[in-house]
Write a protein that holds these residues in place. Structure first.
Motif, PDB file in Angstrom:
ATOM      1  N   LEU A   1      -0.909  38.853 -21.585  1.00 51.05           N
ATOM      2  CA  LEU A   1      -0.359  39.022 -20.238  1.00 51.05           C
ATOM      3  C   LEU A   1       0.999  39.711 -20.261  1.00 51.05           C
ATOM      4  O   LEU A   1       1.323  40.486 -19.361  1.00 51.05           O
ATOM      5  N   ILE A   2       1.796  39.438 -21.282  1.00 52.10           N
ATOM      6  CA  ILE A   2       3.086  40.109 -21.403  1.00 52.10           C
ATOM      7  C   ILE A   2       2.879  41.609 -21.609  1.00 52.10           C
ATOM      8  O   ILE A   2       3.533  42.438 -20.983  1.00 52.10           O
ATOM      9  N   ILE A   3       1.937  41.963 -22.482  1.00 54.07           N
ATOM     10  CA  ILE A   3       1.659  43.380 -22.732  1.00 54.07           C
ATOM     11  C   ILE A   3       1.099  44.040 -21.482  1.00 54.07           C
ATOM     12  O   ILE A   3       1.458  45.175 -21.140  1.00 54.07           O
ATOM     13  N   MET A   4       0.222  43.334 -20.767  1.00 54.74           N
ATOM     14  CA  MET A   4      -0.378  43.904 -19.568  1.00 54.74           C
ATOM     15  C   MET A   4       0.652  44.094 -18.457  1.00 54.74           C
ATOM     16  O   MET A   4       0.623  45.095 -17.741  1.00 54.74           O
ATOM     17  N   ASN A   5       1.587  43.162 -18.308  1.00 53.38           N
ATOM     18  CA  ASN A   5       2.579  43.252 -17.249  1.00 53.38           C
ATOM     19  C   ASN A   5       3.753  44.160 -17.605  1.00 53.38           C
ATOM     20  O   ASN A   5       4.554  44.481 -16.738  1.00 53.38           O
ATOM     21  N   LYS A   6       3.857  44.555 -18.881  1.00 49.75           N
ATOM     22  CA  LYS A   6       4.986  45.392 -19.299  1.00 49.75           C
ATOM     23  C   LYS A   6       4.950  46.756 -18.605  1.00 49.75           C
ATOM     24  O   LYS A   6       5.972  47.253 -18.166  1.00 49.75           O
ATOM     25  N   GLY A   7       3.795  47.350 -18.478  1.00 49.93           N
ATOM     26  CA  GLY A   7       3.681  48.662 -17.854  1.00 49.93           C
ATOM     27  C   GLY A   7       3.268  48.614 -16.403  1.00 49.93           C
ATOM     28  O   GLY A   7       2.874  49.629 -15.833  1.00 49.93           O
TER      29      GLY A   7
END
Length: 68
Positions: A51-57
């Motif tokens: 979720l962190i990777i998905m919300n980063k961009g």
């Protein structure tokens, strides 16, 4: 989804319970409690990292030029 908000905590709890029960009920070894806890915690950590990777961009105003 806001990270570490109400929805994230609910999804983490549901993921933990499902992974824990799947590994605890279906295991016949002597250390089934420890194994089930480790796998459930690892699943929640993996979900949070995803979720962190998905919300980063998510709010990126300059996407790649030739994405396809």
């Amino acid at each position: 989804m806001k990270l570490f908000g109400k929805n994230h905590i609910i999804i983490c709890v549901i993921t933990f319970v499902i992974l824990f029960l799947m590994n605890y009920i279906g295991n016949n070894q002597a250390d089934k409690l420890q194994t089930a806890l480790m796998i459930a915690v690892a699943g929640v950590i993996g979900l949070s990292i995803g979720l962190i990777i998905m919300n980063k961009g998510k709010n990126d105003k300059t996407p790649p030029q030739d994405f396809d």
